[in-house]
Design a protein around this motif. Structure first.
Motif, PDB file in Angstrom:
ATOM      1  N   UNK A  76      -8.182  27.930  14.691  1.00 10.02           N
ATOM      2  CA  UNK A  76      -7.756  28.931  13.705  1.00 10.02           C
ATOM      3  C   UNK A  76      -6.793  29.959  14.289  1.00 10.02           C
ATOM      4  N   UNK A  77      -7.096  30.461  15.458  1.00  7.29           N
ATOM      5  CA  UNK A  77      -6.243  31.494  16.067  1.00  7.29           C
ATOM      6  C   UNK A  77      -4.892  30.941  16.495  1.00  7.29           C
TER       7      UNK A  77
ATOM      8  N   UNK B 247     -16.346  22.727  13.526  1.00  5.39           N
ATOM      9  CA  UNK B 247     -16.308  23.786  14.547  1.00  5.39           C
ATOM     10  C   UNK B 247     -15.011  23.728  15.348  1.00  5.39           C
ATOM     11  N   UNK B 248     -14.551  22.514  15.654  1.00  9.42           N
ATOM     12  CA  UNK B 248     -13.310  22.360  16.424  1.00  9.42           C
ATOM     13  C   UNK B 248     -12.110  22.863  15.630  1.00  9.42           C
ATOM     14  N   UNK B 249     -12.054  22.541  14.353  1.00 10.13           N
ATOM     15  CA  UNK B 249     -10.956  23.017  13.498  1.00 10.13           C
ATOM     16  C   UNK B 249     -10.991  24.545  13.429  1.00 10.13           C
TER      17      UNK B 249
ATOM     18  N   UNK C 185      -2.835  33.533   8.569  1.00  8.37           N
ATOM     19  CA  UNK C 185      -3.134  34.053   7.240  1.00  8.37           C
ATOM     20  C   UNK C 185      -1.827  34.302   6.499  1.00  8.37           C
ATOM     21  N   UNK C 186      -1.811  34.095   5.193  1.00  8.02           N
ATOM     22  CA  UNK C 186      -0.587  34.344   4.430  1.00  8.02           C
ATOM     23  C   UNK C 186      -0.282  35.847   4.395  1.00  8.02           C
TER      24      UNK C 186
END
Length: 179
Positions: free
Chosen positions: A152-153, A146-148, A158-159
């Motif tokens: 994310x933001x 959940x922490x990882x 994203x590629x």
């Protein structure tokens, strides 16, 4: 009276004793063999517990050994270089996405998570390696996941969908990158 040994060994059926010759207490005992067996198993497992996790190193000591050990060994086990590990740990702590618990540091939680996903290791193996039971291993795995996901933001992008011109102009790749 029929011996308990015969009843426990399950040889009652081989005795040539008709049911009407058995006393009421013997009949009750015979009818309740599964219950007696279950009671015995529960009683002995509760009274005579033995420790499964008997390693000399605790999970915290194992973490210190890895963090202070050889960088190549760390990379092979965790699949991440030490400085990157420390950056990730610090990012999770600064954003308050992960914190130390009474029995486990953020570093140990993160090490267990990265080791698990880096080698597809099962919970039982992690229990033995870090000397914790299965429930905390699963709980901390989910907390780190959940922490990882919370990073994310900030850290994970994203590629882009743009195809490099070298690939776009090469006929060998044309079937895969039709425009």
């Amino acid at each position: 009276m029929i011996s308990i040994v015969y009843i426990v060994q399950g040889t009652m059926n081989s005795l040539d004793v008709p049911d009407d010759e058995l006393s009421d207490s013997e009949q009750v005992l015979i009818n309740n063999i599964p219950a007696v067996s279950l009671f015995r198993d529960v009683l002995f497992t509760r009274l005579f517990k033995t420790t499964r996790n008997t390693s000399i190193l605790t999970g915290a000591q194992k973490t210190i050994e890895l963090l202070e050990g050889h960088p190549v060994r760390f990379y092979e086990l965790i699949r991440l270089e030490k400085h990157t590990f420390f950056l990730l740990r610090d990012a999770l702590c600064e954003r308050k996405l992960l914190k130390d618990t009474n029995r486990m540091t953020v570093g140990e939680q993160l090490l267990m998570f990265l080791h698990t996903i880096g080698h597809n290791v099962r919970n039982r193996v992690m229990q033995d390696r870090y000397q914790h039971s299965g429930e905390p291993i699963s709980r901390h795995f989910n907390n780190v996941l959940d922490a990882i996901n919370g990073l994310r933001d900030v850290c994970i992008t994203d590629p882009s969908n743009k195809v490099p011109s070298k690939i776009l102009g090469d006929a060998r790749f044309y079937p895969y990158f039709k425009v």
